[in-house]
Design an enzyme around this catalytic site. Structure first.
Site, PDB file in Angstrom:
ATOM      1  N   GLU A  12       7.488   2.076  23.250  1.00  0.00           N
ATOM      2  CA  GLU A  12       6.821   3.120  24.034  1.00  0.00           C
ATOM      3  C   GLU A  12       6.754   4.459  23.317  1.00  0.00           C
ATOM      4  O   GLU A  12       7.722   4.887  22.673  1.00  0.00           O
ATOM      5  CB  GLU A  12       7.560   3.297  25.355  1.00  0.00           C
TER       6      GLU A  12
ATOM      7  N   LYS B 224       6.847   8.161  24.050  1.00  0.00           N
ATOM      8  CA  LYS B 224       7.369   8.935  25.183  1.00  0.00           C
ATOM      9  C   LYS B 224       7.972  10.232  24.658  1.00  0.00           C
ATOM     10  O   LYS B 224       9.019  10.218  24.013  1.00  0.00           O
ATOM     11  CB  LYS B 224       8.429   8.090  25.912  1.00  0.00           C
TER      12      LYS B 224
ATOM     13  N   LYS C 256       0.809   3.600  30.666  1.00  0.00           N
ATOM     14  CA  LYS C 256       1.894   3.798  31.628  1.00  0.00           C
ATOM     15  C   LYS C 256       1.708   5.155  32.307  1.00  0.00           C
ATOM     16  O   LYS C 256       1.772   6.203  31.669  1.00  0.00           O
ATOM     17  CB  LYS C 256       3.251   3.721  30.929  1.00  0.00           C
TER      18      LYS C 256
ATOM     19  N   GLU D 199       5.411  -3.201  38.424  1.00  0.00           N
ATOM     20  CA  GLU D 199       6.798  -2.766  38.298  1.00  0.00           C
ATOM     21  C   GLU D 199       7.503  -2.816  39.647  1.00  0.00           C
ATOM     22  O   GLU D 199       7.007  -2.285  40.639  1.00  0.00           O
ATOM     23  CB  GLU D 199       6.846  -1.340  37.751  1.00  0.00           C
TER      24      GLU D 199
ATOM     25  N   ASN E 195      12.261  -2.587  36.703  1.00  0.00           N
ATOM     26  CA  ASN E 195      12.721  -1.308  36.184  1.00  0.00           C
ATOM     27  C   ASN E 195      14.192  -1.122  36.535  1.00  0.00           C
ATOM     28  O   ASN E 195      14.565  -1.095  37.713  1.00  0.00           O
ATOM     29  CB  ASN E 195      11.895  -0.167  36.775  1.00  0.00           C
TER      30      ASN E 195
ATOM     31  N   GLU F 250      12.641  -3.319  32.000  1.00  0.00           N
ATOM     32  CA  GLU F 250      12.251  -1.968  31.608  1.00  0.00           C
ATOM     33  C   GLU F 250      13.403  -0.983  31.810  1.00  0.00           C
ATOM     34  O   GLU F 250      14.150  -1.076  32.778  1.00  0.00           O
ATOM     35  CB  GLU F 250      11.083  -1.475  32.471  1.00  0.00           C
ATOM     36  N   SER F 251      13.531  -0.055  30.880  1.00  0.00           N
ATOM     37  CA  SER F 251      14.442   1.096  30.979  1.00  0.00           C
ATOM     38  C   SER F 251      15.893   0.750  30.678  1.00  0.00           C
ATOM     39  O   SER F 251      16.420  -0.265  31.134  1.00  0.00           O
ATOM     40  CB  SER F 251      14.371   1.767  32.352  1.00  0.00           C
TER      41      SER F 251
END
Length: 263
Positions: A54, A56, A116, A165, A186, A216-217
């Site tokens: 990603e 970011k 995103k 998500e 997530n 995710e994350s």
């Protein structure tokens, strides 16, 4: 008002202005709008690592992560590292992203690109295709089932894949439908921004097998990937762990090599 509510409120204000100055018929004339898209689903299915890297710059929880590097260098570095796809954050106020980032990413690589953002309106689906996305993110926490249905239907109509998500079993149950391609769990609570990888593990069996599962994350160690693979995850969205370095592409490459050596 929590941070998620603030983000959505700001997004709706932005959209009101955009629709006035850049109507859909304007977006449909963009060169990227006519492009055929690349499949993130297929890319993940054949990948050994499953990394979606990603771009970011910052976040509400971490503030500035990396605001100094060229996005072209980052995207090309990610592509060279062997990632399965690239995620580009386009929210400006809270994450420092932009649609220009999406344009540059699309022009810089030949990998599937996920836009995103906090999508709440059909306008953003058209906008995503116009600026070069191959897939879009829909967040179950901010959408009703009917909204997910309408937005995902439109996305499929214009050739975009849909990553849904979720954060809990309620969101999975309300959102499962044939127009979804991938389901991402997530690990970050969007209201508190706390992270817990156990969220992915606990929800793994609740996701039907026809969907590719993405975690995710909060993923920062290769052994987390190895562990999550045991729960059926094929995709892993990682941003901060790469972006906080001086060379995100090299960081992604080293991470992937570690995974491949451990598998």
């Amino acid at each position: 008002m929590n941070i998620l509510e603030k983000i959505i409120l700001n997004k709706k204000i932005e959209l009101k202005i955009k629709k006035e100055f850049f109507p859909v018929k304007y977006l449909e004339k963009f060169p990227f709008f006519e492009n055929s898209t690349m499949s993130l689903f297929k890319s993940l299915k054949k990948s050994n690592s499953g990394i979606i890297a990603e771009h970011k710059r910052r976040s509400p929880s971490k503030q500035i992560i990396n605001n100094s590097l060229s996005i072209i260098d980052i995207i090309k570095g990610y592509e060279s590292s062997g990632v399965s796809g690239i995620s580009v954050l386009t929210d400006q106020k809270y994450f420092g992203g932009s649609l220009e980032d999406l344009n540059i990413a699309r022009a810089s690589c030949r990998l599937p690109i996920l836009r995103k953002d906090f999508i709440v309106d059909e306008y953003q689906i058209i906008e995503s295709k116009a600026h070069g996305a191959d897939a879009i993110l829909l967040i179950a926490a901010i959408l009703t089932r009917e909204e997910i249905k309408n937005l995902s239907n439109l996305a499929k109509t214009i050739g975009l894949e849909v990553l849904l998500e979720v954060h809990d079993i309620y969101e999975i149950n309300k959102s499962i439908m044939s127009t979804i391609d991938l389901i991402g769990v997530n690990n970050r609570n969007l209201k508190t921004f706390e992270i817990n990888l156990e969220t992915s593990k606990s929800l793994a069996k609740k996701i039907p097998k026809e969907f590719i599962k993405i975690s995710e994350s909060g993923i920062s160690k290769s052994n987390s990937i190895i562990e999550l693979k045991k729960y059926g995850y094929k995709g892993f969205l990682i941003g901060e762990n790469f972006m906080k370095t001086n060379n995100p592409g090299n960081a992604a490459s080293d991470f992937i090599k570690t995974i491949e050596n451990e598998v």
